[in-house]
Design a protein around this motif. Sequence first.
Motif, PDB file in Angstrom:
ATOM      1  N   ASN A 218       0.847  -1.189   0.000  1.00 50.20           N
ATOM      2  CA  ASN A 218       0.000   0.000   0.000  1.00 50.20           C
ATOM      3  C   ASN A 218       0.882   1.239   0.000  1.00 50.20           C
ATOM      4  O   ASN A 218       1.771   1.377   0.836  1.00 50.20           O
ATOM      5  CB  ASN A 218      -0.908   0.019   1.235  1.00 50.20           C
ATOM      6  CG  ASN A 218      -1.706   1.323   1.320  1.00 50.20           C
ATOM      7  OD1 ASN A 218      -1.201   2.355   1.742  1.00 50.20           O
ATOM      8  ND2 ASN A 218      -2.956   1.284   0.891  1.00 50.20           N
TER       9      ASN A 218
ATOM     10  N   HIS B 239      -2.661   0.435  -4.178  1.00 46.22           N
ATOM     11  CA  HIS B 239      -2.329  -0.848  -3.539  1.00 46.22           C
ATOM     12  C   HIS B 239      -2.457  -2.010  -4.494  1.00 46.22           C
ATOM     13  O   HIS B 239      -3.015  -1.882  -5.597  1.00 46.22           O
ATOM     14  CB  HIS B 239      -3.236  -1.072  -2.325  1.00 46.22           C
ATOM     15  CG  HIS B 239      -4.698  -0.981  -2.643  1.00 46.22           C
ATOM     16  ND1 HIS B 239      -5.451  -2.068  -2.978  1.00 46.22           N
ATOM     17  CD2 HIS B 239      -5.538   0.093  -2.699  1.00 46.22           C
ATOM     18  CE1 HIS B 239      -6.700  -1.671  -3.209  1.00 46.22           C
ATOM     19  NE2 HIS B 239      -6.768  -0.374  -3.048  1.00 46.22           N
TER      20      HIS B 239
ATOM     21  N   SER C  89      -3.230  -6.284   0.603  1.00 41.98           N
ATOM     22  CA  SER C  89      -2.907  -5.034   1.309  1.00 41.98           C
ATOM     23  C   SER C  89      -3.940  -4.645   2.362  1.00 41.98           C
ATOM     24  O   SER C  89      -3.688  -3.771   3.177  1.00 41.98           O
ATOM     25  CB  SER C  89      -2.756  -3.893   0.307  1.00 41.98           C
ATOM     26  OG  SER C  89      -3.989  -3.657  -0.312  1.00 41.98           O
ATOM     27  N   GLN C  90      -5.107  -5.321   2.342  1.00 40.57           N
ATOM     28  CA  GLN C  90      -6.121  -4.970   3.341  1.00 40.57           C
ATOM     29  C   GLN C  90      -6.280  -6.052   4.397  1.00 40.57           C
ATOM     30  O   GLN C  90      -7.168  -5.979   5.241  1.00 40.57           O
ATOM     31  CB  GLN C  90      -7.486  -4.753   2.656  1.00 40.57           C
ATOM     32  CG  GLN C  90      -7.385  -3.823   1.475  1.00 40.57           C
ATOM     33  CD  GLN C  90      -8.275  -2.597   1.616  1.00 40.57           C
ATOM     34  OE1 GLN C  90      -8.433  -2.076   2.712  1.00 40.57           O
ATOM     35  NE2 GLN C  90      -8.847  -2.162   0.523  1.00 40.57           N
TER      36      GLN C  90
ATOM     37  N   SER D 114      -3.340  -3.908   8.803  1.00 38.37           N
ATOM     38  CA  SER D 114      -3.107  -4.170   7.385  1.00 38.37           C
ATOM     39  C   SER D 114      -2.088  -3.163   6.853  1.00 38.37           C
ATOM     40  O   SER D 114      -1.762  -2.174   7.515  1.00 38.37           O
ATOM     41  CB  SER D 114      -4.423  -4.027   6.610  1.00 38.37           C
ATOM     42  OG  SER D 114      -4.807  -2.662   6.614  1.00 38.37           O
TER      43      SER D 114
ATOM     44  N   LYS E 273      -2.633  -1.065   4.559  1.00 41.25           N
ATOM     45  CA  LYS E 273      -3.307   0.233   4.413  1.00 41.25           C
ATOM     46  C   LYS E 273      -3.376   0.960   5.756  1.00 41.25           C
ATOM     47  O   LYS E 273      -3.143   2.176   5.851  1.00 41.25           O
ATOM     48  CB  LYS E 273      -4.720   0.017   3.852  1.00 41.25           C
ATOM     49  CG  LYS E 273      -5.411   1.304   3.499  1.00 41.25           C
ATOM     50  CD  LYS E 273      -6.775   1.087   2.879  1.00 41.25           C
ATOM     51  CE  LYS E 273      -7.342   2.426   2.436  1.00 41.25           C
ATOM     52  NZ  LYS E 273      -8.755   2.318   2.049  1.00 41.25           N
ATOM     53  N   GLU E 274      -3.675   0.202   6.820  1.00 37.73           N
ATOM     54  CA  GLU E 274      -3.776   0.817   8.147  1.00 37.73           C
ATOM     55  C   GLU E 274      -2.405   1.318   8.629  1.00 37.73           C
ATOM     56  O   GLU E 274      -2.303   2.378   9.250  1.00 37.73           O
ATOM     57  CB  GLU E 274      -4.376  -0.183   9.135  1.00 37.73           C
ATOM     58  CG  GLU E 274      -5.863  -0.424   8.873  1.00 37.73           C
ATOM     59  CD  GLU E 274      -6.418  -1.693   9.522  1.00 37.73           C
ATOM     60  OE1 GLU E 274      -7.649  -1.854   9.514  1.00 37.73           O
ATOM     61  OE2 GLU E 274      -5.631  -2.542  10.005  1.00 37.73           O
TER      62      GLU E 274
END
Length: 304
Positions: free
Chosen positions: A41, A51, A55-56, A197, A199-200
Amino acid sequence: MNYQAILNQIQEELNLKKSTGTVASYIPELAKVSPDKFGMNLYCINSGHYHFGNSQERFSIQSISKVFALTLAMSLIDDSLFERVDVEPSGDPFNSLVQLEYEQGIPRNPFINAGALVISDILISLLKNPKKDFLNFIHTITDNTTIDINKEVFYSEKKYSHRNAALLNLMKSFGNIKNDIETVLDFYIFQCAVEMSCKELSTAFMMYANQGRKLSDNQQILSPQKVKRINAIMQTCGFYDEAGEFTFRVGLPGKSGVGGGITAVHPGQYTVTVWSPPLNPKGNSELGMFALERLTTLTGLSIF
Ligand SMILES: NC(=O)CC[C@H](N)C(=O)O
């Protein structure tokens, strides 16, 4: 710049690459994760998220949590913190005991285990509910209250934490651990067991690219001067005895964890997170490092 096209190219190159690394197994629960996972990401300050892959999906952030713990500690106390932990690269593995003996219980930096254990000790002394407050801090910087620990990973590491207990005992003998050893170990293992994740993580790290402010609501989490220092420590110490190699190949401050994650920061530009569980002999994600090297090469955007 077409970031998505660059990420797509990295994904194609990864498909052709075979990893020679091994998934961490000294925490048995981590060994259960598929070596084939790969997520990336990229979060650009001006143009949002890009991404591919897993990625999540959340994974064990492990030592990436050391950056959050240091940030929280630096937001609560002044420079006296650095009397108990130094800011020099160690050139040693993350869980090494040797330097601590001849440096009288003062860890080289906050991103090796010994240093992170001292930061845990400091947070326990400062916070009312260390675990809850630590999670709340992550919730604040991500705007996401669903982030939590993985309990299996937590209990799994608790059973095999003799080396971290040894580090704590050695430091306690030098007077550099104030709280009860079991309490510090428990909190340290808790923070390592947080799952996030790609992304996070990219979202959480945005404050280090944005002068200490969240991008979502401009809230100042840490002063620009302190953020500059954390980025400097990530650059020099974020990859243990591979910090030089990471700087050489990727050219960004960042932090890795034995769960296979790496998050890196280009101040003023972007944050990026990769996740691939197989680790190289230094305990850093092998394909993750490759992907980041390709990113800074293809975009021409590194800090050097
Ligand atoms: N490098 C890492 O991610 C190590 C973290 C792990 N919890 C440990 O203490 O061994």
